[in-house]
Each structure stands twice: as C-alpha cells, then as structure tokens.
Motif scaffolding. Structure first.
Motif, PDB file in Angstrom:
ATOM      1  N   VAL A 138       0.820  -1.225   0.000  1.00  0.00           N
ATOM      2  CA  VAL A 138       0.000   0.000   0.000  1.00  0.00           C
ATOM      3  C   VAL A 138       0.848   1.267   0.000  1.00  0.00           C
ATOM      4  O   VAL A 138       0.299   2.365  -0.064  1.00  0.00           O
ATOM      5  CB  VAL A 138      -0.988   0.013   1.187  1.00  0.00           C
ATOM      6  N   VAL A 139       2.183   1.117   0.076  1.00  0.00           N
ATOM      7  CA  VAL A 139       3.093   2.265   0.055  1.00  0.00           C
ATOM      8  C   VAL A 139       3.706   2.394  -1.342  1.00  0.00           C
ATOM      9  O   VAL A 139       4.055   1.392  -1.978  1.00  0.00           O
ATOM     10  CB  VAL A 139       4.190   2.108   1.127  1.00  0.00           C
ATOM     11  N   VAL A 140       3.859   3.609  -1.788  1.00  0.00           N
ATOM     12  CA  VAL A 140       4.409   3.867  -3.119  1.00  0.00           C
ATOM     13  C   VAL A 140       5.838   3.348  -3.234  1.00  0.00           C
ATOM     14  O   VAL A 140       6.552   3.231  -2.228  1.00  0.00           O
ATOM     15  CB  VAL A 140       4.384   5.376  -3.432  1.00  0.00           C
ATOM     16  N   PRO A 141       6.307   3.019  -4.443  1.00  0.00           N
ATOM     17  CA  PRO A 141       7.722   2.656  -4.622  1.00  0.00           C
ATOM     18  C   PRO A 141       8.641   3.756  -4.090  1.00  0.00           C
ATOM     19  O   PRO A 141       8.431   4.942  -4.339  1.00  0.00           O
ATOM     20  CB  PRO A 141       7.847   2.509  -6.145  1.00  0.00           C
ATOM     21  N   GLY A 142       9.624   3.331  -3.328  1.00  0.00           N
ATOM     22  CA  GLY A 142      10.535   4.285  -2.707  1.00  0.00           C
ATOM     23  C   GLY A 142      10.015   4.898  -1.432  1.00  0.00           C
ATOM     24  O   GLY A 142      10.688   5.739  -0.825  1.00  0.00           O
ATOM     25  N   GLY A 143       8.821   4.464  -0.990  1.00  0.00           N
ATOM     26  CA  GLY A 143       8.260   5.000   0.248  1.00  0.00           C
ATOM     27  C   GLY A 143       8.887   4.365   1.474  1.00  0.00           C
ATOM     28  O   GLY A 143       9.705   3.445   1.390  1.00  0.00           O
ATOM     29  N   TRP A 144       8.469   4.859   2.624  1.00  0.00           N
ATOM     30  CA  TRP A 144       9.083   4.472   3.898  1.00  0.00           C
ATOM     31  C   TRP A 144       8.256   3.428   4.637  1.00  0.00           C
ATOM     32  O   TRP A 144       7.028   3.535   4.686  1.00  0.00           O
ATOM     33  CB  TRP A 144       9.236   5.690   4.814  1.00  0.00           C
ATOM     34  N   ILE A 145       8.946   2.464   5.254  1.00  0.00           N
ATOM     35  CA  ILE A 145       8.350   1.517   6.182  1.00  0.00           C
ATOM     36  C   ILE A 145       9.095   1.613   7.512  1.00  0.00           C
ATOM     37  O   ILE A 145      10.332   1.510   7.541  1.00  0.00           O
ATOM     38  CB  ILE A 145       8.445   0.061   5.667  1.00  0.00           C
ATOM     39  N   PHE A 146       8.367   1.808   8.599  1.00  0.00           N
ATOM     40  CA  PHE A 146       8.934   1.834   9.942  1.00  0.00           C
ATOM     41  C   PHE A 146       8.269   0.715  10.739  1.00  0.00           C
ATOM     42  O   PHE A 146       7.043   0.723  10.908  1.00  0.00           O
ATOM     43  CB  PHE A 146       8.682   3.172  10.625  1.00  0.00           C
ATOM     44  N   ALA A 147       9.051  -0.241  11.228  1.00  0.00           N
ATOM     45  CA  ALA A 147       8.482  -1.415  11.894  1.00  0.00           C
ATOM     46  C   ALA A 147       9.178  -1.643  13.228  1.00  0.00           C
ATOM     47  O   ALA A 147      10.415  -1.702  13.286  1.00  0.00           O
ATOM     48  CB  ALA A 147       8.622  -2.653  11.007  1.00  0.00           C
ATOM     49  N   ALA A 148       8.391  -1.788  14.291  1.00  0.00           N
ATOM     50  CA  ALA A 148       8.945  -1.982  15.626  1.00  0.00           C
ATOM     51  C   ALA A 148       8.880  -3.448  16.028  1.00  0.00           C
ATOM     52  O   ALA A 148       7.990  -4.195  15.617  1.00  0.00           O
ATOM     53  CB  ALA A 148       8.176  -1.133  16.642  1.00  0.00           C
ATOM     54  N   ALA A 149       9.840  -3.853  16.859  1.00  0.00           N
ATOM     55  CA  ALA A 149       9.891  -5.195  17.423  1.00  0.00           C
ATOM     56  C   ALA A 149      10.355  -5.097  18.866  1.00  0.00           C
ATOM     57  O   ALA A 149      10.962  -4.093  19.270  1.00  0.00           O
ATOM     58  CB  ALA A 149      10.842  -6.087  16.621  1.00  0.00           C
ATOM     59  N   ILE A 150      10.066  -6.132  19.645  1.00  0.00           N
ATOM     60  CA  ILE A 150      10.576  -6.238  21.009  1.00  0.00           C
ATOM     61  C   ILE A 150      11.735  -7.239  20.997  1.00  0.00           C
ATOM     62  O   ILE A 150      11.555  -8.379  20.564  1.00  0.00           O
ATOM     63  CB  ILE A 150       9.482  -6.696  21.993  1.00  0.00           C
ATOM     64  N   PRO A 151      12.915  -6.840  21.458  1.00  0.00           N
ATOM     65  CA  PRO A 151      14.055  -7.761  21.444  1.00  0.00           C
ATOM     66  C   PRO A 151      13.871  -8.905  22.434  1.00  0.00           C
ATOM     67  O   PRO A 151      13.382  -8.719  23.550  1.00  0.00           O
ATOM     68  CB  PRO A 151      15.234  -6.874  21.851  1.00  0.00           C
ATOM     69  N   ARG A 152      14.288 -10.083  22.019  1.00  0.00           N
ATOM     70  CA  ARG A 152      14.141 -11.245  22.895  1.00  0.00           C
ATOM     71  C   ARG A 152      15.001 -11.119  24.152  1.00  0.00           C
ATOM     72  O   ARG A 152      14.646 -11.629  25.212  1.00  0.00           O
ATOM     73  CB  ARG A 152      14.485 -12.528  22.133  1.00  0.00           C
ATOM     74  N   PHE A 153      16.109 -10.386  24.070  1.00  0.00           N
ATOM     75  CA  PHE A 153      16.989 -10.268  25.225  1.00  0.00           C
ATOM     76  C   PHE A 153      16.368  -9.404  26.317  1.00  0.00           C
ATOM     77  O   PHE A 153      16.554  -9.665  27.504  1.00  0.00           O
ATOM     78  CB  PHE A 153      18.348  -9.706  24.793  1.00  0.00           C
ATOM     79  N   ILE A 154      15.604  -8.382  25.913  1.00  0.00           N
ATOM     80  CA  ILE A 154      14.977  -7.532  26.929  1.00  0.00           C
ATOM     81  C   ILE A 154      13.819  -8.274  27.577  1.00  0.00           C
ATOM     82  O   ILE A 154      13.546  -8.109  28.777  1.00  0.00           O
ATOM     83  CB  ILE A 154      14.543  -6.180  26.335  1.00  0.00           C
ATOM     84  N   HIS A 155      13.117  -9.111  26.815  1.00  0.00           N
ATOM     85  CA  HIS A 155      12.050  -9.915  27.418  1.00  0.00           C
ATOM     86  C   HIS A 155      12.637 -10.920  28.408  1.00  0.00           C
ATOM     87  O   HIS A 155      12.092 -11.108  29.503  1.00  0.00           O
ATOM     88  CB  HIS A 155      11.249 -10.651  26.347  1.00  0.00           C
TER      89      HIS A 155
END
Length: 269
Positions: A138-155
C-alpha cells in the motif's frame, strides 16, 4: 498463549479491558516520554512534508496525532475497536478497525507505513511477512516503512533478572533466547521476540531495501520503566541512545527496536 487465534483474542481483551496503552505511551513512566520522543524523531526527520501516513496498529493515536499536527495526512488502523474509538476523538486523522495482515487499501495509496505493534503480536514468520508485504503493497515505490519489534533479550531480562537463577535453567527462558518464543503465563499477548538481525532478515525477505536498525529507547529504557518522568533523565537517555542505538549488539538492549526501510523502486508494485 498458543496459536494465533488465541493471541488475537488476547489482544482484544488486553487492550480493551486489562491494559491502558494510552497511559503507557504518555504518563506511566520515564520510559513513556523516551519512547515517544525517539519514535517521533526517527520518523519525522525522514519523511517528506505532507506525507500520506498509514499507522498500522496505531492504538489510540499517540503517534498519529503529532504527525497529523505536523501536516501529514494520517490514517490509523487498529484491530481493537475500543482503541479506534479513542483515536477518533483526536479528530485530526482517520481511524478504523483493521488487521495488519489484510489491509483494505489499494496499492500505492500511502507514502509511509508505520507498524508499531503488529510484528510482536504475530507468532509465525509467515504472518509477520504477510504484514510487512501488505504494508509495502500500500506504500508507493521508494516509500518508507517503519516497523517496531521487542528484542528477545529484553524480554528475557524482564522475566529473569532480580531473581535467584533457577536450576535447572527453565526451558521456556532458553526457548525465548534461542527462538524468540514468548514465555508462557504472561498477561501480554506476545507472539514473537526478535533479534535485530532476525528483524532485518524479515524485512529483506519482504523485499524491502535500505534497511536500518535502531534502538528506540536504548540501554537506559529498561531502567526508566521503574522511574517517573524526569526531564534530566530523558535528555541523558536520548543522548545515550542517539550515540549508541545503531550499534550491533548494543541496539538489542532496548525496550523496542525499530527497523527503517524503503519499498523497492524497480520492481512491480
């Protein structure tokens, strides 16, 4: 929690009647302000003025609101109706119920997609890949994706530190470190915990390019969850994470990781 259906049901209960996500991102602790400032600076310093932003898993609109105030055209999608109702009260952006794996929007509708939540609530890699591919679609070519995750080490730190290490070491804790499997019995409807390298690999598999990995809170974030808001602590933590949050290994010592990528410009879209 077991299969994805059980996790999805847990998400509905957790965010509608058990946990106040709005407070977590605003007033709960010194970590709240740190996370908010870092997300806004990592996103806001990269995207063009007047961008069309899709906030996938945007909860009550804590990040959507300032992006809209900055002149971006924001649409928020969240699976929990109670959170969408709260988001609509801001009145400055669109908000609707939806699933990261099945977005209703046409290809190339947005310039930017944010996924702050979906990846750590999805147990299987195929589901996480589907969410990333849907965001890219759904994002145009060359557009931005920002994706968050929780690190397994902090859990692992959250469930193990401050206790006498059990003997034998719990297999569930080992599983978290080895494969990102959440430990059983917690309230949080977790699906998966990442390493930075694993997160990068998932974005590569989804066809994204120019990938960067950054700690959001950095190594001070875990401690700041135990403290009230404090401007001096916030500025110190920001200085530390800005200097070290991109470093391999060090970047995993954070409450949340952010992957930043672009959609490909030379492939069918």
């Amino acid at each position: 929690m077991g299969d994805q259906g059980e996790i999805d049901s847990g998400i509905q209960q957790y965010y509608s009647s058990v946990f106040d996500e709005d407070a977590r991102l605003t007033t709960r602790s010194a970590q709240s302000a740190l996370e908010f400032v870092r997300v806004q600076e990592l996103v806001g310093t990269r995207i063009a003025a007047g961008s069309r932003v899709l906030d996938i898993g945007g909860a009550t609109g804590i990040h959507a609101k300032p992006l809209a105030a900055a002149g971006h055209h924001v649409t928020l999608v969240d699976p929990v109706e109670e959170q969408v109702v709260k988001a609509r009260r801001h009145g400055t952006f669109q908000a609707e119920v939806g699933d990261a794996r099945h977005l209703r929007f046409a290809a190339d509708t947005f310039d930017v997609a944010l996924l702050f939540g979906p990846l750590y609530h999805l147990r299987k890699a195929d589901d996480r890949l589907q969410a990333l591919k849907e965001a890219a679609r759904v994002v145009v070519p060359g557009g931005w994706i920002f994706a968050a995750a929780i690190p397994r080490f902090i859990h692992h730190a959250a469930v193990s530190l401050g206790k006498t290490p059990p003997t034998p070491y719990p297999q569930a804790w080992i599983n978290t470190l080895e494969s990102g499997t959440p430990t059983p019995g917690g309230r949080f409807p977790a699906g998966h915990f990442h390493t930075a390298e694993e997160l990068e690999g998932e974005l590569q598999t989804a066809g994204l390019t120019d990938i960067e990995l950054h700690a959001i809170e950095g190594s001070a974030g875990f401690a700041l969850e135990r403290l009230p808001n404090d401007e001096a602590l916030l500025q110190a933590a920001l200085t530390l994470v800005r200097r070290t949050g991109h470093l391999p290994g060090i970047r995993d010592l954070t409450n949340h990781l952010m992957a930043i990528a672009r959609t490909p410009t030379n492939a069918p879209h």
